[in-house]
Design a protein around this motif. Structure first.
Motif: not given
Length: 146
Positions: A13-16, A19-20, A40-41, A43, A51
């Motif tokens: 995962e590059s985004v936690s 973060d979301i 936004n992320f 993805l 996610r």
């Protein structure tokens, strides 16, 4: 952003999740679509959907299907959001609309409390003046309430 797998074969995962959730807690709107989260992320739509569904299954997000292809996602907002940053902590009051930062959680919250007091004093001063002006002349020909 292409998905990458770790040495165990699982996706990295590059985004936690935090973060979301922070995106939902501090965003301009109370709800977002999968495509907005994806954009936004950075993805893919499939990554974002997976996610968001996981966060929904964990009870962190709510969802409603708008039609066959669109889902609206939202997170019940706390009034105060405290977030760790690289150089300390940030604190945001989503009700009053003020933010602060500090080296520690306590410092960020103390700073936020001071900012809220200033914002409320400014608001009360303006409100009190308006109420006083309104009450001075209500029903009185000469402007004197007595």
């Amino acid at each position: 952003m292409p998905e990458q797998r770790g040495s165990d074969g699982r996706f990295v995962e590059s985004v936690s999740d935090d973060d979301i959730l922070f995106f939902f807690e501090t965003g301009d709107r109370p709800f977002y679509g999968t495509a907005e989260v994806s954009e936004n992320f950075d993805l893919s739509n499939e990554q974002a959907k997976r996610r968001l569904e996981a966060l929904s299954d964990a009870g962190e997000l709510e969802q409603i299907r708008m039609n066959d292809r669109q889902i609206a996602w939202w997170h019940e907002r706390d009034v105060v959001v405290l977030r760790p940053e690289t150089d300390g902590y940030s604190a945001h009051d989503t009700q009053v609309g003020v933010a602060s930062a500090g080296d520690t959680r306590a410092e960020a919250l103390r700073s936020l409390a001071e900012a809220i007091e200033v914002a409320e004093e400014d608001d009360l001063d303006g409100t009190a003046l308006t109420e006083l002006e309104d009450s001075d002349t209500d029903g009185c020909a000469d402007g004197n309430p007595f």
